[in-house]
Scaffold this active site. Structure first.
Site, PDB file in Angstrom:
ATOM      1  N   CYS A   2       0.825  -1.193   0.000  1.00  0.00           N
ATOM      2  CA  CYS A   2       0.000   0.000   0.000  1.00  0.00           C
ATOM      3  C   CYS A   2       0.870   1.258   0.000  1.00  0.00           C
ATOM      4  CB  CYS A   2      -0.951   0.081   1.200  1.00  0.00           C
ATOM      5  SG  CYS A   2      -2.043  -1.338   1.317  1.00  0.00           S
ATOM      6  N   ARG A  27       3.532  -0.041  -5.002  1.00  0.00           N
ATOM      7  CA  ARG A  27       3.354  -0.647  -3.681  1.00  0.00           C
ATOM      8  C   ARG A  27       2.052  -1.430  -3.579  1.00  0.00           C
ATOM      9  NH1 ARG A  27       6.843   1.950   0.197  1.00  0.00           N
ATOM     10  NH2 ARG A  27       5.605   0.952   1.794  1.00  0.00           N
ATOM     11  N   TRP A  76      -3.047  -2.739  -1.708  1.00  0.00           N
ATOM     12  CA  TRP A  76      -2.767  -4.147  -2.003  1.00  0.00           C
ATOM     13  C   TRP A  76      -3.560  -4.919  -0.944  1.00  0.00           C
ATOM     14  CZ3 TRP A  76      -0.626  -8.425   0.482  1.00  0.00           C
ATOM     15  CH2 TRP A  76      -0.297  -9.504  -0.356  1.00  0.00           C
ATOM     16  N   ASN A 100      -1.602   1.640   6.102  1.00  0.00           N
ATOM     17  CA  ASN A 100      -0.753   0.599   5.526  1.00  0.00           C
ATOM     18  C   ASN A 100      -0.335  -0.290   6.682  1.00  0.00           C
ATOM     19  OD1 ASN A 100       1.148  -0.917   4.141  1.00  0.00           O
ATOM     20  ND2 ASN A 100       2.749   0.640   4.302  1.00  0.00           N
ATOM     21  N   GLY A 101      -0.484  -1.611   6.505  1.00  0.00           N
ATOM     22  CA  GLY A 101      -0.107  -2.541   7.561  1.00  0.00           C
ATOM     23  C   GLY A 101      -1.244  -3.518   7.820  1.00  0.00           C
ATOM     24  N   GLU A 479      15.748 -18.357  -9.815  1.00  0.00           N
ATOM     25  CA  GLU A 479      15.349 -16.997 -10.162  1.00  0.00           C
ATOM     26  C   GLU A 479      14.606 -16.981 -11.504  1.00  0.00           C
ATOM     27  OE1 GLU A 479      14.872 -14.319  -8.893  1.00  0.00           O
ATOM     28  OE2 GLU A 479      14.865 -12.880 -10.524  1.00  0.00           O
ATOM     29  N   LYS A 483      10.784 -15.695 -12.099  1.00  0.00           N
ATOM     30  CA  LYS A 483      10.469 -14.669 -13.099  1.00  0.00           C
ATOM     31  C   LYS A 483       9.335 -15.146 -13.996  1.00  0.00           C
ATOM     32  CE  LYS A 483      11.970 -12.009 -12.012  1.00  0.00           C
ATOM     33  NZ  LYS A 483      12.727 -11.452 -10.970  1.00  0.00           N
ATOM     34  N   GLU A 486       5.878 -15.339 -12.128  1.00  0.00           N
ATOM     35  CA  GLU A 486       5.228 -14.091 -11.712  1.00  0.00           C
ATOM     36  C   GLU A 486       4.694 -13.285 -12.879  1.00  0.00           C
ATOM     37  OE1 GLU A 486       7.569 -11.116  -9.577  1.00  0.00           O
ATOM     38  OE2 GLU A 486       9.381 -11.792 -10.555  1.00  0.00           O
ATOM     39  N   HIS A 502      14.025 -38.400  -7.979  1.00  0.00           N
ATOM     40  CA  HIS A 502      13.560 -38.782  -6.635  1.00  0.00           C
ATOM     41  C   HIS A 502      12.098 -38.396  -6.440  1.00  0.00           C
ATOM     42  CE1 HIS A 502      17.566 -40.016  -5.442  1.00  0.00           C
ATOM     43  NE2 HIS A 502      18.010 -38.913  -6.028  1.00  0.00           N
ATOM     44  N   LYS A 601       5.272  -4.177  -5.876  1.00  0.00           N
ATOM     45  CA  LYS A 601       6.732  -4.055  -5.967  1.00  0.00           C
ATOM     46  C   LYS A 601       7.377  -4.110  -4.583  1.00  0.00           C
ATOM     47  CE  LYS A 601      10.575  -3.182  -8.200  1.00  0.00           C
ATOM     48  NZ  LYS A 601      11.144  -4.348  -8.893  1.00  0.00           N
TER      49      LYS A 601
HETATM   50  C1  AGP Z   1      10.805 -10.559  -7.877  1.00  0.00           C
HETATM   51  O1  AGP Z   1      10.678 -10.249  -9.197  1.00  0.00           O
HETATM   52  C2  AGP Z   1       9.971  -9.810  -6.923  1.00  0.00           C
HETATM   53  N1  AGP Z   1       9.848  -8.454  -7.220  1.00  0.00           N
HETATM   54  C3  AGP Z   1      10.215 -10.143  -5.466  1.00  0.00           C
HETATM   55  O2  AGP Z   1      10.537 -11.479  -5.306  1.00  0.00           O
HETATM   56  C4  AGP Z   1      11.259  -9.271  -4.709  1.00  0.00           C
HETATM   57  O3  AGP Z   1      12.547  -9.598  -5.102  1.00  0.00           O
HETATM   58  C5  AGP Z   1      11.065  -9.487  -3.204  1.00  0.00           C
HETATM   59  O4  AGP Z   1       9.770  -9.095  -2.847  1.00  0.00           O
HETATM   60  C6  AGP Z   1      12.077  -8.744  -2.385  1.00  0.00           C
HETATM   61  O5  AGP Z   1      11.976  -7.366  -2.580  1.00  0.00           O
HETATM   62  P1  AGP Z   1      13.133  -6.391  -2.137  1.00  0.00           P
HETATM   63  O6  AGP Z   1      14.335  -6.738  -2.963  1.00  0.00           O
HETATM   64  O7  AGP Z   1      12.621  -5.024  -2.440  1.00  0.00           O
HETATM   65  O8  AGP Z   1      13.374  -6.623  -0.680  1.00  0.00           O
END
Ligand code: AGP
Length: 606
Positions: A2, A27, A76, A100-101, A479, A483, A486, A502, A601
Site C-alpha cells: 500500500c 506498492r 494491495w 498501511n499494515g 530466479e 520470473k 510471476e 527422486h 513491488k
Molecule cells: C521478484 O521479481 C519480486 N519483485 C520479489 O521477489 C522481490 O525480489 C522481493 O519481494 C524482495 O523485494 P526487495 O528486494 O525489495 O526486498
C-alpha cells in the site's frame, strides 16, 4: 504494501495526491482513493474505486479543489477483497483515514467496542477509523494515543478530522512514513518516491509518535505530547523521468539497461584492479573479523544470496547460510557478534528483511546491506550499506536489481578473499577483470534477444514447466523460474537436476516443457544425462548453454548459446537470457507485464 500520501499546502491538492499515488502505485495497485478537503468551503469528500490510479483520476476528473489538504492511498488487499467499498480512505463519523499494515486484533476490537454497526467494509482499517472516531472528543492527540494503545499489528495511519481544518495527522508502528516541509507545503508518504518531486530533504517519522502537517509547519511529538525535533536527511535519488524510453514495458527497458547498471555498480569500487569499498565506508575488519556469514532476503534478492552462497563456499570455504527473511526470526537462527549478516533488498522496505536486520543486530551481529533505494528503511537500520546503483526499478519483476546485487556480491567475495589472504593480489585482480567483462557479455546476449523470443513461443502454451540444472545453474534457475511464474502465470518449478528422479520426474510428459541451463563445465556430463532422461519421457527441452560447450548438444536439442565467461560468472548472461524468456512469454500472452496480478513491488506486510 500500500502506498500512502498526505498533503496540506498551497498547491492543487487533488493533483498532488493523484500524481503521488501514481508514483506509489508499485506498492499496490488493486484499488485507489483520495479524501480531499477544500479550505475554502471546508467540504471534505472521498473518491475511491477498485482499479488503478488512472481509474481514480477519471472518477474525480470533474472535481475542482482550489487548495487545502488531503490524503490518498493505493491498496494491495489483505483484509477484504478488491472492491470500491474496501478501498481506502475509510470514513467513520468525523474521522477519515488511510492505513498501511495489518491490524491483527481487529476482530477483538469490533467485539470489545461494539463497532459492527459502524462498519461498511470488510477491512481491518475501517475498524481503526471507527475506534478512533469513538475515542475522538475534539482532541486528536488524545484519540490517537488511546487508539494506538489498543492496536496489535503494524500500521502507518494518516488521518483527517472533519473539524480540525487543513491539518493532516499521522502515527505509525513498523510500517514506514517519511515526511517533509517544503515551499509547496507539508507532506508525508510511505516512501521517498512520492516526495522527490518536491524536495530531497525528508525525515523518518519515529514509531509511536504523532505528526501534524500544517501548510507552513510540521509538529512532531511523542505520545505523551513531548515535542521532538525532526531529524532531516537528504537523498540524491533521482526519479526516472525518461519513462519507458520507447519500450512497451518497463521490464524490457530495465532488462536492456543492465550493462550500464552493472557498470555503475562496480565503477568507483575498483582501485588498482582490486575491489575497494573505502568510498562506501565499509572497513576490511568487517570481512576479516567474522567467522560466518548469514544472508537474509526475500524472493529475487534471496536468489542473489544463493549465488553468493555458492561462491563463498567454493572460494572462501566459510560457513554461510541464506535465510528467507520471513522465516528467519522464527527459526532460532545462530547469530552472534562473529556473524556477518548481509541483508539484500531492492526496495530497502521489505518488512520481513527489515525486521530480520533489527533482530540480528540485537543479537550483536554487524549488518551490511545491499540496497538499491537510497535512504530506505533497511539502509537506515544497517551498520553499513552498499548501494547497487541500478537506478529506479519500476517493473514488479526484478531484473537489473538482481544482476547488480550479484555484481556487489562478486566484489564482496573478492574483497573478502583478498583481505583474508585466500586470494593474492594477482588472483583478485584476475577475478575482478572477469567481472568487468560482464557489461559487454550482457550486451551480446541482449543483441540475440530475438532468438530467445523464438524459444519463448515454444513454451507459450504450457501449463506447467520444469527448469533443471546443477550447482550455480540451479541457483540461477530458481530466479528464472520465479520470473516466469510471476509474469507469465505458468506454473514453473526449478529443480536440481539430480533430484528430479527422486519424485518430480513423475510429472514429466510431452506437455511439460523443460528448460535446462548448462553453464558449469565440470558438471556438464552429468547434466547432459539428466537432460536425456527428461527427453526420453517426452519433454520438449530447451537448453541454455555456454557457447564453448554447445557443440555437444547442437542438432539434438533447441539450444540458446550463452556468451562465454568463467564458470563462476556465467550466472550473468544466463540470468539475462531467462529474464528475456519470461518477458517474451508474458508480453506475447498479452499480459500487463509490469504489474502482474496479486503482486506489488514493495512487500511491507509480514
Ligand atoms: C521478484 O521479481 C519480486 N519483485 C520479489 O521477489 C522481490 O525480489 C522481493 O519481494 C524482495 O523485494 P526487495 O528486494 O525489495 O526486498
Amino acid at each position: 504494501m500500500c502506498g500512502i500520501i498526505g498533503y496540506t499546502g498551497s498547491e492543487d491538492v487533488k493533483a498532488v495526491l493523484l500524481d503521488a499515488l501514481e508514483l506509489l502505485e508499485y506498492r499496490g495497485y488493486d484499488s485507489a482513493g483520495v479524501a480531499v478537503r477544500d479550505s475554502g468551503t471546508g467540504e471534505q469528500r472521498v473518491f475511491k474505486c477498485a482499479g488503478r490510479v488512472s481509474d481514480l483520476r477519471m472518477l474525480c476528473a470533474a472535481e475542482k479543489f482550489a487548495s487545502g489538504c488531503g490524503i490518498g492511498h493505493t491498496r494491495w488487499a489483505t483484509h477484504g477483497g478488491v472492491s470500491d467499498r474496501n478501498a481506502h480512505p475509510h470514513q467513520v463519523g468525523r474521522v477519515t483515514l488511510v492505513h498501511n499494515g495489518i491490524i491483527e486484533n481487529y476482530k477483538e476490537l469490533i467485539a470489545d467496542y461494539d463497532l459492527q454497526e459502524e462498519l461498511q467494509s470488510e477491512t481491518d482499517t475501517e475498524v481503526v477509523a471507527a475506534l478512533l472516531n469513538r475515542f475522538y472528543e475534539g482532541e486528536p492527540h488524545e484519540a490517537i494515543k488511546k487508539t494506538v494503545a489498543k492496536l496489535r499489528g503494524t500500521f502507518a495511519l494518516v488521518v483527517m478530522f472533519a473539524d480540525q481544518g487543513d491539518v493532516v495527522y499521522s502515527t505509525r508502528n513498523v510500517s514506514p512514513i517519511v515526511a517533509t516541509l517544503c515551499d509547496e507545503g507539508a507532506m508525508l508518504a510511505s516512501d521517498l518516491t512520492a516526495l522527490c518531486r518536491f524536495t530531497n530533504r525528508y525525515f523518518v517519522v519515529p514509531e509511536y509518535h504523532i505528526l501534524e502537517l500544517h501548510a507552513d509547519h510540521i509538529a512532531l511529538c511523542d505520545l505523551d505530547g513531548k515535542m521532538v525535533e525532526p531529524e532531516y536527511l537528504t537523498v540524491d535519488w533521482e526519479l526516472n523521468s525518461a519513462g519507458k524510453n520507447g519500450y512497451p514495458f518497463y521490464m524490457e527497458k530495465e532488462i536492456m539497461e543492465q550493462p550500464d547498471a552493472i557498470e555503475r555498480t562496480i565503477e568507483g569500487r575498483i582501485r588498482s584492479g582490486l575491489p575497494d569499498f573505502s568510498a562506501d565506508g565499509v572497513p576490511d575488519a568487517l570481512f576479516t573479523d567474522c567467522e560466518r556469514i548469514c544472508i537474509i532476503a526475500c524472493g529475487t534478492a534471496m536468489h542473489a544470496g544463493l549465488v553468493a552462497q555458492a561462491l563463498v563456499k567454493s572460494i572462501l570455504h566459510m560457513h554461510i547460510e541464506v535465510e528467507m527473511a520471513s522465516e528467519f526470526m522464527y527459526s532460532d537462527p545462530v547469530i552472534d557478534e562473529k556473524t556477518l549478516v548481509i541483508a539484500v533488498s531492492q526496495s530497502g522496505e521489505t518488512i520481513d528483511t527489515l525486521e530480520a536486520v533489527k533482530y540480528a543486530r540485537r543479537r550483536g551481529a554487524k549488518c551490511l546491506s545491499i540496497i538499491n533505494v537510497r535512504g530506505s528503511s533497511i539502509a537506515r537500520e544497517s551498520d553499513y550499506v552498499l548501494y547497487t546503483n541500478a537506478g529506479p526499478e519500476i517493473a514488479v519483476a526484478s531484473t537489473k536489481a538482481y544482476t547488480t546485487q550479484l555484481a556487489v556480491f562478486y566484489l564482496i567475495v573478492a574483497r573478502m578473499a583478498y583481505s583474508r589472504g585466500v586470494f593474492s593480489a594477482e588472483e583478485t585482480q584476475s577475478f575482478i577483470r572477469e567481472l568487468q567483462r560482464t557489461p559487454d557479455v550482457m550486451k551480446k546476449i541482449l543483441a540475440k534477444r530475438r532468438d530467445i523470443h523464438v524459444v519463448a513461443k515454444r513454451v507459450l502454451g504450457a501449463k506447467d514447466l520444469f527448469m533443471i540444472g546443477r550447482g550455480l545453474d540451479y541457483s540461477i534457475l530458481l530466479e528464472g523460474s520465479l520470473k516466469l511464474k510471476e509474469v507469465s502465470y505458468i506454473h514453473s518449478e526449478a529443480y536440481a537436476s539430480g533430484e528430479l528422479k527422486h519424485g518430480p520426474i513423475a510429472l514429466i510428459t510431452q506437455d511439460t516443457p523443460v528448460v535446462a541451463s548448462v553453464t558449469q563445465e565440470k558438471l556438464m556430463s552429468k547434466e547432459l544425462s539428466n537432460i536425456k532422461e527428461v527427453r526420453s519421457r517426452g519433454a520438449d527441452v530447451v537448453v541454455f548453454i555456454k557457447e564453448s560447450i554447445a557443440q555437444r548438444l547442437e542438432g539434438e536439442y533447441e539450444v540458446v548459446k550463452l556468451p562465454n565467461m568463467q564458470d563462476e560468472f556465467m550466472v550473468m548472461p544466463a540470468s539475462v537470457a531467462l529474464q528475456l524468456l519470461a518477458y517474451y512469454v508474458s508480453a506475447d500472452k498479452g499480459f500487463d507485464v509490469d504489474k502482474p496480478r496479486n503482486l506489488a513491488k514493495v512487500v511491507t506486510v509480514e
